[in-house]
Design a protein around this motif. Structure first.
Motif, mmCIF file in Angstrom:
data_model
loop_
_atom_site.group_PDB
_atom_site.id
_atom_site.type_symbol
_atom_site.label_atom_id
_atom_site.label_comp_id
_atom_site.label_asym_id
_atom_site.label_seq_id
_atom_site.Cartn_x
_atom_site.Cartn_y
_atom_site.Cartn_z
ATOM 1 N N ASN A 94 -6.625 -8.728 -6.519
ATOM 2 C CA ASN A 94 -5.484 -8.397 -5.669
ATOM 3 C C ASN A 94 -4.531 -7.396 -6.306
ATOM 4 N N TRP A 95 -4.283 -6.307 -5.566
ATOM 5 C CA TRP A 95 -3.259 -5.371 -5.998
ATOM 6 C C TRP A 95 -1.890 -6.045 -5.899
ATOM 7 N N THR A 96 -1.018 -5.744 -6.828
ATOM 8 C CA THR A 96 0.366 -6.201 -6.757
ATOM 9 C C THR A 96 1.040 -5.450 -5.612
ATOM 10 N N ARG A 97 1.744 -6.171 -4.726
ATOM 11 C CA ARG A 97 2.259 -5.508 -3.526
ATOM 12 C C ARG A 97 3.640 -4.940 -3.727
ATOM 13 N N TYR A 98 3.779 -3.708 -3.235
ATOM 14 C CA TYR A 98 5.017 -2.970 -3.361
ATOM 15 C C TYR A 98 5.962 -3.311 -2.217
ATOM 16 N N PRO A 99 7.254 -3.552 -2.486
ATOM 17 C CA PRO A 99 7.880 -3.575 -3.806
ATOM 18 C C PRO A 99 8.078 -4.984 -4.379
ATOM 19 N N PRO A 130 7.117 3.281 -15.136
ATOM 20 C CA PRO A 130 7.247 3.531 -13.707
ATOM 21 C C PRO A 130 5.920 3.389 -12.962
ATOM 22 N N LEU A 131 6.019 3.133 -11.653
ATOM 23 C CA LEU A 131 4.829 2.918 -10.834
ATOM 24 C C LEU A 131 4.187 4.238 -10.413
ATOM 25 N N SER A 132 2.872 4.226 -10.272
ATOM 26 C CA SER A 132 2.146 5.306 -9.584
ATOM 27 C C SER A 132 1.283 4.637 -8.524
ATOM 28 N N ASN A 133 1.617 4.893 -7.277
ATOM 29 C CA ASN A 133 0.861 4.335 -6.160
ATOM 30 C C ASN A 133 -0.612 4.723 -6.274
ATOM 31 N N GLN A 134 -1.518 3.727 -6.154
ATOM 32 C CA GLN A 134 -2.957 4.000 -6.264
ATOM 33 C C GLN A 134 -3.641 4.137 -4.903
ATOM 34 N N LEU A 135 -2.818 4.156 -3.840
ATOM 35 C CA LEU A 135 -3.358 4.237 -2.486
ATOM 36 C C LEU A 135 -4.278 5.449 -2.305
ATOM 37 N N ARG A 136 -3.927 6.556 -2.939
ATOM 38 C CA ARG A 136 -4.710 7.789 -2.778
ATOM 39 C C ARG A 136 -5.587 8.074 -3.988
ATOM 40 N N GLY A 137 -5.860 7.045 -4.772
ATOM 41 C CA GLY A 137 -6.762 7.208 -5.902
ATOM 42 C C GLY A 137 -6.043 7.388 -7.226
ATOM 43 N N ALA A 178 15.650 3.264 -10.120
ATOM 44 C CA ALA A 178 15.231 4.312 -11.058
ATOM 45 C C ALA A 178 13.778 4.710 -10.823
ATOM 46 N N ASP A 179 12.957 3.729 -10.465
ATOM 47 C CA ASP A 179 11.546 4.001 -10.201
ATOM 48 C C ASP A 179 11.393 4.918 -8.982
ATOM 49 N N LEU A 180 12.130 4.608 -7.925
ATOM 50 C CA LEU A 180 12.112 5.462 -6.731
ATOM 51 C C LEU A 180 12.598 6.869 -7.047
ATOM 52 N N THR A 217 12.596 8.367 -9.838
ATOM 53 C CA THR A 217 11.626 9.066 -10.698
ATOM 54 C C THR A 217 10.609 9.813 -9.835
ATOM 55 N N ILE A 218 10.063 9.135 -8.825
ATOM 56 C CA ILE A 218 9.106 9.788 -7.919
ATOM 57 C C ILE A 218 9.781 10.967 -7.210
ATOM 58 N N GLN A 219 11.016 10.726 -6.725
ATOM 59 C CA GLN A 219 11.718 11.796 -6.003
ATOM 60 C C GLN A 219 11.962 13.001 -6.891
ATOM 61 N N GLU A 246 6.355 -7.708 -5.169
ATOM 62 C CA GLU A 246 5.593 -8.420 -6.199
ATOM 63 C C GLU A 246 5.725 -7.789 -7.584
ATOM 64 N N PHE A 247 6.344 -6.620 -7.651
ATOM 65 C CA PHE A 247 6.543 -6.014 -8.975
ATOM 66 C C PHE A 247 7.746 -6.653 -9.660
ATOM 67 N N THR A 248 7.814 -6.543 -10.969
ATOM 68 C CA THR A 248 8.902 -7.140 -11.751
ATOM 69 C C THR A 248 9.863 -6.039 -12.146
ATOM 70 N N GLY A 284 0.123 -5.421 -15.130
ATOM 71 C CA GLY A 284 0.596 -6.227 -14.010
ATOM 72 C C GLY A 284 0.548 -5.529 -12.657
ATOM 73 N N TRP A 285 -0.382 -4.606 -12.495
ATOM 74 C CA TRP A 285 -0.522 -3.922 -11.205
ATOM 75 C C TRP A 285 -1.616 -4.562 -10.360
ATOM 76 N N LYS A 286 -2.403 -5.435 -10.971
ATOM 77 C CA LYS A 286 -3.475 -6.093 -10.250
ATOM 78 C C LYS A 286 -3.659 -7.469 -10.879
HETATM 79 N N1 UYC Z 1 1.441 -0.038 -5.014
HETATM 80 O O1 UYC Z 1 -0.289 -1.564 -4.817
HETATM 81 N N2 UYC Z 1 1.466 1.264 -1.177
HETATM 82 C C1 UYC Z 1 3.917 2.349 -2.603
HETATM 83 C C2 UYC Z 1 1.995 0.647 -6.053
HETATM 84 C C3 UYC Z 1 -1.989 0.655 -3.848
HETATM 85 C C4 UYC Z 1 0.559 0.944 -0.275
HETATM 86 C C5 UYC Z 1 4.979 3.008 -3.282
HETATM 87 C C6 UYC Z 1 1.318 0.284 -7.264
HETATM 88 C C7 UYC Z 1 -3.080 -0.255 -3.335
HETATM 89 C C8 UYC Z 1 1.053 1.328 1.023
HETATM 90 C C9 UYC Z 1 4.765 2.765 -4.631
HETATM 91 C C10 UYC Z 1 0.350 -0.608 -6.886
HETATM 92 C C11 UYC Z 1 -2.621 -0.462 -1.955
HETATM 93 C C12 UYC Z 1 2.302 1.908 0.827
HETATM 94 C C13 UYC Z 1 3.612 1.970 -4.751
HETATM 95 C C14 UYC Z 1 0.445 -0.807 -5.475
HETATM 96 C C15 UYC Z 1 -1.405 0.263 -1.741
HETATM 97 C C16 UYC Z 1 2.535 1.860 -0.575
HETATM 98 C C17 UYC Z 1 6.123 3.774 -2.640
HETATM 99 C C18 UYC Z 1 -0.658 -1.288 -7.757
HETATM 100 C C19 UYC Z 1 -3.255 -1.260 -0.974
HETATM 101 C C20 UYC Z 1 3.241 2.450 1.892
HETATM 102 C C21 UYC Z 1 6.011 5.242 -2.934
HETATM 103 C C22 UYC Z 1 -1.697 -0.322 -8.203
HETATM 104 C C23 UYC Z 1 -4.436 -2.111 -1.244
HETATM 105 C C24 UYC Z 1 3.420 3.965 1.770
HETATM 106 C C25 UYC Z 1 4.796 5.844 -2.280
HETATM 107 C C26 UYC Z 1 2.221 4.776 2.205
HETATM 108 C C27 UYC Z 1 3.700 2.361 -1.205
HETATM 109 C C28 UYC Z 1 3.068 1.532 -5.972
HETATM 110 C C29 UYC Z 1 -0.713 0.311 -0.522
HETATM 111 C C30 UYC Z 1 5.611 3.251 -5.791
HETATM 112 C C31 UYC Z 1 1.617 0.796 -8.643
HETATM 113 C C32 UYC Z 1 -4.391 0.434 -3.482
HETATM 114 C C33 UYC Z 1 0.341 1.120 2.336
HETATM 115 N N3 UYC Z 1 3.098 1.710 -3.503
HETATM 116 N N4 UYC Z 1 -1.081 0.921 -2.882
HETATM 117 O O2 UYC Z 1 3.951 6.366 -3.020
HETATM 118 O O3 UYC Z 1 1.932 5.803 1.549
HETATM 119 O O4 UYC Z 1 4.696 5.770 -1.059
HETATM 120 O O5 UYC Z 1 1.588 4.403 3.197
HETATM 121 O O6 UYC Z 1 -1.969 1.111 -4.964
#
Ligand code: UYC
Length: 229
Positions: free
Chosen positions: A187-192, A207-214, A107-109, A111-113, A194-196, A181-183
């Motif tokens: 340490n960031w919680t690692r996807y997928p 639902p999750l919001s990836n923080q990779l891009r801020g 459902a989380d996936l 949701t993003i789609q 380490e999430f519950t 529970g995202w950090k």
């Molecule tokens: N990921 O760490 N995430 C991905 C989260 C970060 C990373 C997707 C959430 C930190 C990479 C979802 C957290 C980080 C990918 C989420 C989290 C990071 C990826 C799939 C806690 C490194 C591979 C959907 C805040 C330190 C894809 C998507 C890529 C994927 C969610 C790494 C839903 C809530 C800062 C390398 N992570 N993400 O968006 O884009 O791709 O390279 O938040």
């Protein structure tokens, strides 16, 4: 016994949320008679917005293998208990089904789609949202997605839950990540993995919001006009 069913029925209708929450699984264990009470309850409440109590009752009926239950749902709730309103013709039926089955990771996936689909073909191709996509996101659609998450998670998951926690923390992002529970420490919680992906997660975990891009996408989500009642 008839007496027991009747007292459960009374308490389900008139009890507090806490009482209702305890009674629903008891009725679930009583076979067809219990199902009938839950079905009556759902019908009675269908004209007011569904809460997670309705969600619990609905899930029991949905998960039952009784043919009458299946027929009841097909007749009265063919698309679930949350109205799947969209301002842009998007179908949320598949999301509704995953959440009803509490398949939270899928459902989380989805949701993003779905949110990418709402934003348009450029975003679908990119596979992630710009904060401007979220700023322009239709209120109705965001409310529908959020309502589905709330109702099928005992009120635990959804953007509005994350917003409430964030406001309670004085809009402090760092503290929010830990709280939901995202950090953990630095340490960031690692996807997928380490999430519950079930209801044992902290409130607001999904639902999750990836923080990779801020943080801007998440910021736009929690500041969206959809949450102004
Ligand atoms: N990921 O760490 N995430 C991905 C989260 C970060 C990373 C997707 C959430 C930190 C990479 C979802 C957290 C980080 C990918 C989420 C989290 C990071 C990826 C799939 C806690 C490194 C591979 C959907 C805040 C330190 C894809 C998507 C890529 C994927 C969610 C790494 C839903 C809530 C800062 C390398 N992570 N993400 O968006 O884009 O791709 O390279 O938040």
């Amino acid at each position: 016994t008839a007496n027991n069913i009747d007292s459960l029925r009374q308490n389900l209708i008139a009890g507090s949320q806490k009482v209702q929450q305890q009674i629903i699984p008891q009725l679930a264990n009583l076979g067809n008679e219990g199902l009938e009470v839950l079905q009556e309850f759902l019908l009675k409440r269908r004209d007011t917005p569904a809460t997670w109590i309705d969600g619990n009752a609905y899930q029991v009926v949905y998960n039952s293998d009784a043919p009458t239950a299946k027929e009841f749902l097909e007749t009265n709730f063919p698309e679930g208990i949350v109205p799947l309103k969209s301002d842009c013709g998007i179908s949320y039926n598949s999301l509704q089904q995953l959440l009803t089955r509490q398949e939270f990771q899928a459902a989380d996936l989805l949701t993003i789609q779905k949110m990418c689909e709402v934003a348009g073909p450029t975003t679908v191709q990119r596979k992630w949202l710009y904060f401007t996509d979220v700023d322009n996101f239709p209120i109705q659609d965001l409310r529908t997605i959020n309502h589905l998450w709330l109702v099928h998670s005992e009120g635990k998951f959804g953007f509005s839950v994350q917003r409430e926690i964030w406001l309670g923390l004085g809009k402090n992002w760092i503290n929010l990540w830990t709280k939901i529970g995202w950090k953990s420490g630095n340490n960031w919680t690692r996807y997928p993995h380490e999430f519950t992906w079930d209801l044992s997660a902290p409130r607001g975990h999904l639902p999750l919001s990836n923080q990779l891009r801020g943080v801007r996408v998440m910021s736009s989500l929690l500041n969206h006009p959809a949450w102004n009642t």
